[in-house]
Design an enzyme around this catalytic site. Structure first.
Site, PDB file in Angstrom:
ATOM      1  N   THR A 111      63.084  60.931  24.131  1.00 50.53           N
ATOM      2  CA  THR A 111      62.563  60.927  22.766  1.00 50.53           C
ATOM      3  C   THR A 111      61.158  60.340  22.732  1.00 50.53           C
ATOM      4  O   THR A 111      60.573  60.021  23.764  1.00 50.53           O
ATOM      5  CB  THR A 111      63.481  60.107  21.837  1.00 50.53           C
ATOM      6  N   GLY A 112      60.651  60.174  21.506  1.00 52.93           N
ATOM      7  CA  GLY A 112      59.313  59.624  21.337  1.00 52.93           C
ATOM      8  C   GLY A 112      59.276  58.135  21.078  1.00 52.93           C
ATOM      9  O   GLY A 112      58.196  57.583  20.852  1.00 52.93           O
ATOM     10  N   ASP A 113      60.450  57.487  21.123  1.00 47.78           N
ATOM     11  CA  ASP A 113      60.483  56.037  20.901  1.00 47.78           C
ATOM     12  C   ASP A 113      61.641  55.458  21.713  1.00 47.78           C
ATOM     13  O   ASP A 113      62.175  56.134  22.596  1.00 47.78           O
ATOM     14  CB  ASP A 113      60.589  55.712  19.417  1.00 47.78           C
ATOM     15  N   ASP A 114      62.041  54.220  21.414  1.00 51.91           N
ATOM     16  CA  ASP A 114      63.039  53.536  22.230  1.00 51.91           C
ATOM     17  C   ASP A 114      64.294  54.394  22.412  1.00 51.91           C
ATOM     18  O   ASP A 114      64.791  54.999  21.461  1.00 51.91           O
ATOM     19  CB  ASP A 114      63.439  52.214  21.578  1.00 51.91           C
ATOM     20  N   SER A 124      60.904  57.881  27.858  1.00 49.65           N
ATOM     21  CA  SER A 124      60.279  57.590  26.573  1.00 49.65           C
ATOM     22  C   SER A 124      58.922  56.939  26.813  1.00 49.65           C
ATOM     23  O   SER A 124      58.777  56.138  27.739  1.00 49.65           O
ATOM     24  CB  SER A 124      61.145  56.626  25.762  1.00 49.65           C
TER      25      SER A 124
END
Length: 451
Positions: free
Chosen positions: A252-255, A286
């Site tokens: 994903t684009g975050d944690d 990520s």
């Protein structure tokens, strides 16, 4: 729009299976916590097509989903009801689940969120946040939502729940959001939840957000979003207890996984910690964090175990983050058996991360972070092995590092360990960490954390 074809998903699945079967440290990788929520088998079964559902990717099916779930809620069949989603693309607005139901996605089934924002109702802010996480006031209801539920299962044959988040990401980038973006799935005040064998992709905001929940099992899920998609956290247990996250792939684009418990003065007042959470056999990538605690930790976070984690192309492998104004106690955190490759930082524990909901936070509400064990970690191409920055008036204590080997990336950009306002011990760590972490062999420190 961001898409994954079946060959890519098959590749991801093979990678997960290979990594689950290979562990560089020990043979405990087959332990499981999934038994905390027994599986319910439903004798009563209905199909979305029974309620006029059309899987053509164009017809809006909100009415069909709401009528089907209304039927489950009010007929109250003994043992609950399974709602079957056959192959096809079912476009719909947000909808609420109900207790004693299974949402079952067949192979080839896609539940796809409408991108027309007028179909997304607003809901009240979470009391532990006091406002929307991004914008003051309310927030958009999650795509699949539930409040005060029990015995809920979301599963199937690796069907897909697609948030079609790019319209929301663009509003965030263009700063045209009026309210906080919706999560893909949010369950509140609920218990006995199982989420398994489903692909989640392109969430507008956080992907799976159990908040004020207990006894939650999330396993065998795949969570996908572009690396540049803003705030698309994978799984965020929030003021929740007895949560089991296992055997999943997240990119994903975050944690990938972030344990939370409320935001500044609102989280302090709500006072509901996250605890008893196990994260095991998770693989992913990520630009932000692999395994995280925080930064919203105002209700406290304790008794967290993360083990057998494989991380590739990450910003920070293991990240414990908080800030002044948060308050709360973070304690008894154990992270072990981690492999990471291509990371900016291997380990980061920091007291200056995250923003505040408003100007009413108390700068004297300092977080306490103590009794953290990180052990059996191997990294390749890690630019900086670690950074631990406590707070001057609230130093981090009891930090134990053991059997950690983080090898640098080629070239001159590698940085040494950096530490301040921290005490603890280190045993068999390379590169050798900061002087603030004394030799565990001399101190008799770094005993196993048990909870």
């Amino acid at each position: 729009m961001y898409r994954f074809d079946s060959s890519v998903l098959l590749f991801f699945g093979v990678i997960v299976l290979v990594l689950i079967n290979w562990a560089p440290f020990g043979n405990a990788e087959w332990a499981t916590c999934t038994g905390i929520v027994p599986m319910s088998y439903r004798n009563d079964k209905i199909s979305i097509k029974d309620f006029g559902g059309v899987g053509d990717g164009v017809t809006l099916n909100t009415k069909a989903f709401r009528e089907a779930i209304y039927r489950i809620q009010h007929l109250k069949r003994r043992g609950g009801t399974l709602l079957y989603i056959p192959p096809g693309e079912y476009l719909t607005g947000p909808f609420n689940l109900t207790s004693r139901m299974t949402l079952y996605l067949a192979k080839g089934a896609v539940i796809k969120a409408t991108q027309d924002t007028k179909h997304w109702p607003l809901v009240a802010p979470l009391p532990s946040y006091g406002r929307g996480r991004e914008r003051p006031g309310g927030r958009y209801m999650s795509f699949i939502h539930g409040d005060g539920l029990h015995d809920v299962i979301i599963t199937g044959e690796n069907g897909t729940i697609d948030g079609q988040g790019d319209v929301w990401w663009n509003m965030w980038r263009q700063r045209t959001l009026q309210f906080t973006r919706p999560s893909l799935i949010e369950l509140m005040n609920s218990r006995s939840i199982i989420i398994s064998n489903v692909i989640f992709k392109n969430s507008p905001f956080w992907n799976i957000h159990p908040v004020y929940c207990s006894y939650v099992v999330i396993h065998y899920v795949t969570i996908l979003a572009p690396a540049d998609s803003p705030n698309t956290d994978g799984i965020d247990p929030d003021s929740s207890s007895h949560v089991c996250i296992e055997d999943s792939y997240i990119s994903t684009g975050d944690d990938l996984v972030a344990v939370k418990s409320g935001w500044d003065e609102y989280g302090i007042a709500y006072n509901r910690p996250s605890h008893g959470i196990t994260i095991r056999r998770v693989t992913g990538s990520s630009p932000f964090s692999g395994i995280a605690v925080g930064s919203e930790t105002s209700g406290g976070v304790h008794d967290i175990l993360a083990e057998h984690i494989n991380l590739f192309n990450v910003g920070v492998g293991i990240h414990l983050k908080t800030n002044i104004g948060r308050g709360g106690v973070i304690r008894n955190i154990t992270v072990s058996n981690v492999y990471m490759e291509n990371a900016r930082k291997g380990i980061k524990i920091s007291g200056d991360v995250g923003d505040h909901p408003d100007e009413n936070y108390n700068p004297n509400a300092l977080p306490i972070l103590k009794d953290v064990t990180i052990k059996d970690v191997w990294g390749e191409r890690v630019q900086q092995p670690g950074l631990i920055h406590g707070l001057k008036n609230a130093p981090f204590t009891g930090i134990c590092l053991s059997n950690i080997h983080l090898h640098g990336a080629p070239g001159p950009r590698n940085l040494p360990w950096q530490c301040s306002d921290v005490s603890g011990a280190a045993v068999q760590v390379s590169p050798w960490p900061c002087s603030e972490l004394t030799s565990g062999l001399q101190m008799g420190a770094c005993s196993s954390t048990i909870f």
